[in-house]
Design an enzyme around this catalytic site. Sequence first.
Site, mmCIF file in Angstrom:
data_model
loop_
_atom_site.group_PDB
_atom_site.id
_atom_site.type_symbol
_atom_site.label_atom_id
_atom_site.label_comp_id
_atom_site.label_asym_id
_atom_site.label_seq_id
_atom_site.Cartn_x
_atom_site.Cartn_y
_atom_site.Cartn_z
ATOM 1 N N SER A 17 21.804 4.991 -8.305
ATOM 2 C CA SER A 17 21.201 5.939 -9.249
ATOM 3 C C SER A 17 19.681 5.833 -9.285
ATOM 4 C CB SER A 17 21.768 5.709 -10.645
ATOM 5 O OG SER A 17 21.448 4.397 -11.079
ATOM 6 N N LYS A 39 25.663 0.354 -10.519
ATOM 7 C CA LYS A 39 26.097 -1.007 -10.853
ATOM 8 C C LYS A 39 25.810 -1.384 -12.296
ATOM 9 C CE LYS A 39 24.411 -3.838 -7.704
ATOM 10 N NZ LYS A 39 24.324 -4.882 -6.685
ATOM 11 N N TYR A 49 11.168 0.623 -10.789
ATOM 12 C CA TYR A 49 10.108 -0.381 -10.816
ATOM 13 C C TYR A 49 8.912 0.000 -9.944
ATOM 14 C CZ TYR A 49 13.466 -3.165 -13.316
ATOM 15 O OH TYR A 49 14.359 -3.597 -14.265
ATOM 16 N N ALA A 50 8.978 1.193 -9.334
ATOM 17 C CA ALA A 50 7.871 1.630 -8.473
ATOM 18 C C ALA A 50 6.684 1.976 -9.360
ATOM 19 C CB ALA A 50 8.295 2.818 -7.628
ATOM 20 N N GLY A 52 3.224 2.200 -8.202
ATOM 21 C CA GLY A 52 2.120 2.877 -7.525
ATOM 22 C C GLY A 52 2.119 4.384 -7.666
ATOM 23 N N GLU A 117 -4.069 3.514 -1.979
ATOM 24 C CA GLU A 117 -3.408 2.234 -1.697
ATOM 25 C C GLU A 117 -3.700 1.868 -0.250
ATOM 26 O OE1 GLU A 117 0.569 1.274 -3.605
ATOM 27 O OE2 GLU A 117 0.530 3.426 -3.851
ATOM 28 N N HIS A 240 5.314 -7.521 -0.046
ATOM 29 C CA HIS A 240 4.188 -6.982 -0.822
ATOM 30 C C HIS A 240 3.219 -8.133 -1.066
ATOM 31 C CE1 HIS A 240 1.886 -4.990 -3.920
ATOM 32 N NE2 HIS A 240 2.574 -3.868 -3.722
ATOM 33 N N ARG A 286 -0.008 -3.409 4.346
ATOM 34 C CA ARG A 286 0.586 -4.557 3.636
ATOM 35 C C ARG A 286 0.932 -5.743 4.528
ATOM 36 N NH1 ARG A 286 4.488 -1.314 -0.506
ATOM 37 N NH2 ARG A 286 2.718 -0.538 -1.693
ATOM 38 N N HIS A 344 9.713 -7.024 -0.542
ATOM 39 C CA HIS A 344 9.527 -5.826 -1.353
ATOM 40 C C HIS A 344 10.348 -4.631 -0.876
ATOM 41 C CE1 HIS A 344 7.456 -2.998 -3.921
ATOM 42 N NE2 HIS A 344 6.965 -2.323 -2.888
ATOM 43 N N ARG A 379 6.135 0.104 6.222
ATOM 44 C CA ARG A 379 5.982 1.348 5.449
ATOM 45 C C ARG A 379 4.581 1.484 4.852
ATOM 46 N NH1 ARG A 379 6.287 2.309 0.047
ATOM 47 N NH2 ARG A 379 7.266 0.308 -0.444
ATOM 48 N N LEU A 385 8.919 6.642 -2.534
ATOM 49 C CA LEU A 385 9.461 7.630 -3.474
ATOM 50 C C LEU A 385 9.491 9.000 -2.797
ATOM 51 C CD1 LEU A 385 7.794 6.684 -6.911
ATOM 52 C CD2 LEU A 385 9.973 5.935 -5.950
HETATM 53 C C1 SIN Z 1 2.942 -0.673 -5.516
HETATM 54 O O1 SIN Z 1 2.647 -0.067 -6.537
HETATM 55 O O2 SIN Z 1 2.171 -1.468 -4.981
HETATM 56 C C2 SIN Z 1 4.289 -0.452 -4.908
HETATM 57 C C3 SIN Z 1 4.482 0.936 -4.493
HETATM 58 C C4 SIN Z 1 5.082 1.005 -3.122
HETATM 59 O O3 SIN Z 1 5.785 0.085 -2.714
HETATM 60 O O4 SIN Z 1 4.804 1.972 -2.413
#
Ligand code: SIN
Length: 510
Positions: A17, A39, A49-50, A52, A117, A240, A286, A344, A379, A385
């Site tokens: 979900s 779950k 929890y994203a 960015g 980023e 990360h 990253r 991550h 990535r 997202l």
């Molecule tokens: C972050 O805010 O650093 C994580 C976002 C992402 O993994 O793209």
Amino acid sequence: MGKKNDTIKADFLVIGSGIAGLNFALEASKYGTVAIVTKKELMESNSNYAQGGIAAVLDTMDSFEKHIEDTMKAGCYLNDKKAVEIMVREAPKQIQKLIDIGVGFSKENNKLSLTKEGGHSMRRIAHVHDTTGKEIERALIHQVRHNENISIFESYVAFRLLTPEHKSTKAQKHCVGALVLNTEKNEVTTFIVKATILATGGTGQVYKRNSNPKIATGDGVALAHEAGAEICDMEFIQFHPTALAKKGKPALLISETVRGEGGILVHKDGKRFMPNYHKLAELAPRDIVSRAMFEELKKGPVYLDIRHKGSTYIKQRFPYLYNELWWYGVKMDKDLIPVAPAAHFTCGGVHTNLNGETNIPGLFAFGEVAHTGVHGANRLASNSLLECMVFSSRAVNSTKKYIRKMQNAKCKMQKIPITYNLKPKTLNEIRKMTSSIQKLMWSNVGIVREEKKMKKTLKILDRYETNIKQVLKTGINRDILELKNICNVAKLITQAALERKESVGAHFIV
Ligand code: SIN
């Protein structure tokens, strides 16, 4: 305990979900009935929890070509270029769709506020302060909860895909649903559907230090692998660079946007080190920053410093992080933030084509669980997202066609022996095994890898697998199912890492 075996029928079964699963469910509900199994609660997912944001070309100075090139470069050009082009070109449309369903993106001068980023050559990340995933989930859940064609099953753990032979093509398996454990009642429910969708997110819990929620135990990859689906690129686990590193506290993700807005990485004496590693310094991709941190941490603790931006700005721009860190005894505007890398994101996964189809008819996947080839070896930040939105939307067409074809199809169900008499080993023992695998993977198949250690790891994982099979014979519960999945995914990562002999992107061997 666990004696009942109910059956639920629907057109689509969505397992997971997060944003990918919810977005798909909403669109697919126009063509049939959708069951979502998750779950925990609907909201508990990696997407939530994203922090960015979501990358898209939204500025006139930016271009699709630049976003494509940044994505390919971060992925060390191992990406599937066609998949990247599709994702990047569909991004602005997806942002508009999110605005239309009520996502309140942050604005500046009446325009979307775009942040930066690592690896991005332009400011192109739409965000909602530092809680973008949560806000998108909120908006999608609001729609999903009010949709009569969608049924939600919370606290349900899918543990086996149903893949009988197709009647007309005897040898060909196809997926017709899943066995799912209701973890509140300890009952098994059989979902019989026309199309089964894996949207289970990531595998972070395979590693001791990770930024993922507890639910991210690699369930989709493990289920698909057990069913015979093709799994790709599992060696590319993204670490990360900046998760909280304070003894006794969780590895809270400190968003890359903190560096995007000027945060620097320093040692205790205030000395920066990233300019020695890459011309983009703290905003290098990253994998590069994480490896630099790995080296620098040998010299002493590493900190993220954003104090120079001032208290008012920090509290306004990063309200979530400011608050969370405060609880952990770190004041973002006054203190250095102790940080270290954490597992991550899984760049590989269940291989799909550009329409979410796996090699098993009736089984579809998208979001972090899937491997479309869009990320290559590493990535690009905030493409995840976006990937969820783009490929879940594209899969609606292929699944819609598939369920029409399946309208009158009949299949022979194999008999599945399951022990409903749940007598789990003590939770303690299961947790001990889980923790040992997480530590093993962190030390031996982490940021920097050695062949000898990985070979040893594989042997140890084989032994765990045998033990887990013994426990499973006595019955099932959520913990043992998750442990089985963690072990299965750990093996897939280690095998893939052993097969790739050269260092590239997130896979680095010495
Ligand atoms: C972050 O805010 O650093 C994580 C976002 C992402 O993994 O793209």
